[in-house]
Design an enzyme around this catalytic site. Structure first.
Site, PDB file in Angstrom:
ATOM      1  N   GLU A 122       0.875  -1.174   0.000  1.00 22.75           N
ATOM      2  CA  GLU A 122       0.000   0.000   0.000  1.00 22.75           C
ATOM      3  C   GLU A 122       0.913   1.225   0.000  1.00 22.75           C
ATOM      4  O   GLU A 122       1.750   1.361   0.898  1.00 22.75           O
ATOM      5  CB  GLU A 122      -0.789  -0.055   1.308  1.00 22.75           C
ATOM      6  CG  GLU A 122      -2.169   0.483   1.286  1.00 22.75           C
ATOM      7  CD  GLU A 122      -2.730   0.463   2.708  1.00 22.75           C
ATOM      8  OE1 GLU A 122      -2.831   1.550   3.266  1.00 22.75           O
ATOM      9  OE2 GLU A 122      -3.042  -0.611   3.240  1.00 22.75           O
ATOM     10  N   ASP A 128      -4.801   9.877  10.078  1.00 21.09           N
ATOM     11  CA  ASP A 128      -3.489   9.343  10.423  1.00 21.09           C
ATOM     12  C   ASP A 128      -2.937   9.875  11.732  1.00 21.09           C
ATOM     13  O   ASP A 128      -3.094  11.041  12.071  1.00 21.09           O
ATOM     14  CB  ASP A 128      -2.496   9.643   9.300  1.00 21.09           C
ATOM     15  CG  ASP A 128      -2.740   8.755   8.091  1.00 21.09           C
ATOM     16  OD1 ASP A 128      -2.713   7.521   8.282  1.00 21.09           O
ATOM     17  OD2 ASP A 128      -2.984   9.279   6.993  1.00 21.09           O
TER      18      ASP A 128
END
Lengths: 404, 264
Positions: free
Chosen positions: B49, B60
């Site tokens: 990824e 995040d």
């Protein structure tokens, strides 16, 4: 479009104002948004909620706020009749408390124990800290490190009120990054926490809820104008960062097409430089903080750093409803730069004995500089969205370096 | 058939899990991405990824935030990432998935983005700020192009919604292990809530699932193995490489870590 359909059309069932709005957030908080939307739809129309909030707005916040005729500024400019909607006289010194109060009642209804918020100028942070204290809830406010430096009095205020102020050092260290951090906190603590967003931004239903809690400004103005002038104002002017004070005063007049609505964005060092926060004037459509709106961004879709002397306007986006009202051409969006805002702040202090917030000074500046373009018998109402005590040190520093 | 789906089926037939590694392009060193991807592919990683850096990565935690900002400083953008993917695919057939927030795609143009992904050999896309409510923006175009839109499911997702996510997700269902953002968590963060969540997905869909957010050690993977078809490791791999003094050392640290955590 036919404006008479506006109120019943927007936002649509998916939270869109035309092409703007929506819910661009991590899956984790989607159920909380649904819960909030349902709670909102269920309780705001109940008599119990209406009575509670109207009692607190009257006796805790100090509403209705006056509509003040700025006689000496009017005389000095020799232009239209200028009136101020005095949101600076609200408890905590700005319009932000209208929304904070409404949302904390929602949070209580949903059984949430903890409140979080983002703040730029600190006015929303103070309003949130205030209602959190009033309702005995734990409160954390995220604030960019740069904003903490320029708005210290508000940091102390929040701490005195029992709120934890968390300094945000990521990114540009301003409102945008404080909002990112608040969303991350919410993603992590969504079960027991309510996020009180301070402006008409964020994922649906926030832009709608914040607008509805702020529309009291425009609703009161309408009544006051009809009582005093037997007609509506000709022009309404408000500063626009995320856009909550502007939507609050504009919204009840959207379908009155003869009332001119003017939003004033921060031009910082000038819209020809890259040091401004004029999202509508210079931006294009993108997605930030959960909604599609007009944004200052690079050609690659990275959000670009902004600048304004006013921390509350120092934000790269603008609420989805403003983005939409701009495409409809229902609201005119103009700009005022740092220097003219400080000039306006000085002039207003000396002519009327009112020190406005730097954010508000942008709206005043626009009227001062364009006074000659209005008719003499025009009634121009400026939303005096906040008081300037928090800005004294910024203004002093600015005046030491600049001759205005 | 989707390359990603095929990988899950093939590994399952052999009684194995699909190992997925997240990397931030050219972090911590320029020139690292291609050799890192090749090394990962040689060390039991089936899907890589690659994160498209974004100025405001709100899903995040601190590790990926920092690596994204560093990548942005190096002017990494979609075009450069697609070039890196092309180079990787010249050397290995590992499946590549891009993880990106929606705004960079909108700026690049949805059609150009799809065309670039197909040309470079990208198999799937994960968009953490594009929930079910907004997938119409890209879904049909992705489906028509055969590009898998891999959707995320969270422990907070109610079952009727979970069913809908599962039926729309292509390749696999990305199960977020915790109510939170990406980032390393303690061994014991996995508990009955996590197992219940994964069981709930299993009972609603036969599509493959992989679990991510928070994973950093073998012990966690062992505990989760009965409930999932794959594992995703991101922040822990990135953090492992940070102390390295150059890209060769970063490769060595990454190899040691990945061999330890993905032992089969």
């Amino acid at each position: 479009m036919n404006l008479s359909e506006y109120y019943k059309t927007y936002p649509d069932e998916h939270g869109y104002f035309g092409d703007f709005g929506g819910r661009f957030v991590p899956e984790t908080i989607i159920p909380a948004l649904n819960e909030l939307e349902n709670a909102y739809k269920t309780i705001v129309h109940t008599d119990e909620f209406k009575n509670t909030i109207s009692g607190l707005l009257a006796n805790y916040v100090g509403r209705p706020t006056p509509l003040y005729y700025a006689e000496f500024l009017t005389e000095f400019l020799d232009g239209p009749k200028i009136y101020f909607k005095r949101e600076d006289l609200n408890h905590t010194g700005a319009h932000k408390i209208n929304n904070a109060l409404g949302q904390i009642l929602l949070a209580r209804h949903m059984g949430k124990k903890r409140i979080i918020a983002e703040t730029g100028a600190g006015q929303h942070g103070v309003a949130t800290a205030t209602v959190a204290a009033r309702f005995g809830m734990e409160c954390v406010v995220y604030m960019g490190a740069e904003d903490i430096d320029r708005q210290l009095p508000n940091v102390f205020r929040m701490e005195l009120l029992g709120t934890e102020v968390r300094s945000v050092t990521s990114g540009t260290q301003t409102l945008k990054d404080a909002t990112n951090e608040a969303i991350r906190d919410w993603v992590s603590n969504v079960q027991d926490t309510h996020y009180i967003i301070g402006s008409v931004v964020g994922p649906h239903p926030y832009p709608m809820i914040v607008r509805d809690f702020q529309r009291i400004i425009g609703d009161e103005l309408r009544q006051q104008a009809l009582t005093r002038f037997s007609r509506l104002p000709d022009v309404i002017v408000a500063c626009v960062g995320g856009g909550s004070n502007a939507i609050g005063i504009f919204y009840p007049f959207i379908e009155d097409k003869d009332v001119r609505l003017i939003g004033v964005e921060a031009a910082g060092l000038g819209t020809e430089t890259d040091q401004h926060a004029a999202s509508i004037t210079k931006g294009r459509t993108g997605v930030l903080h959960g909604s599609k709106m007009t944004l200052l961004q690079s050609s690659e879709g990275q959000i670009t750093p902004t600048h304004s002397i006013s921390a509350g306007l120092d934000y790269p986006g603008v609420g989805p409803e403003h983005s939409f009202l701009n495409t409809l051409k229902r609201v005119e969006y103009q700009t005022a730069d740092d220097v003219s805002a400080v000039k306006a702040l000085k002039l207003l202090s000396q002519k009327e004995g009112i020190i406005p917030a730097l954010e508000t000074a942008h709206a005043i500046s626009y009227v001062i500089e364009n006074a000659a373009k209005f008719k003499k018998d025009d009634i121009v109402v400026i939303n005096l969205s906040g008081r300037g005590d928090k800005d004294l040190s910024s203004v002093r520093k600015f005046l030491e370096r600049n001759d205005v | 058939m989707s390359k990603i789906k095929a990988i899950f089926e093939e590994r399952k037939k052999s009684g194995l899990k699909v190992n997925i590694a997240y990397i931030t392009p050219e972090y911590p060193f320029s020139g690292l991405t291609v050799p890192l991807a090749v090394m990962l592919a040689e060390n039991n990683v089936q899907i890589i990824e690659i994160g498209v850096p974004f100025s405001d990565p709100l899903a995040d935690g601190p590790v990926i935030q920092k690596s994204s900002f560093e990548a942005l400083k190096k002017n990494i953008n979609i075009e450069k990432i697609l070039n890196l993917v092309t180079e990787i695919k010249e050397q290995t057939d590992v499946a590549i998935v891009l993880m990106t927030y929606i705004n960079p795609i909108l700026s690049f143009g949805i059609d150009s983005f799809i065309a670039g992904c197909l040309k470079a050999g990208v198999s799937g896309i994960i968009i953490p700020d594009l929930p079910l409510d907004e997938i119409a923006l890209v879904k049909k175009a992705f489906d028509d192009a055969g590009l898998d839109l891999i959707m995320l499911a969270a422990p907070t997702t109610p079952s009727d919604r979970l069913e809908n996510i599962a039926s729309n997700s292509r390749g696999f269902i990305y199960c977020v292990s915790v109510t939170g953002v990406t980032g390393i968590r303690k061994t014991d963060y996995i508990d009955q809530t996590t197992y219940d969540f994964l069981n709930r997905i299993r009972s609603l869909s036969s599509k493959p699932i992989a679990i991510g957010f928070g994973l950093s050690e073998r012990e966690q993977l062992n505990r989760l193995a009965p409930y999932t078809d794959g594992f995703i490791i991101g922040s822990a791999l990135i953090k492992t490489m940070e102390p390295a003094s150059d890209k060769f050392e970063a490769l060595k640290f990454a190899r040691d870590f990945i061999q330890k955590v993905f032992s089969n």
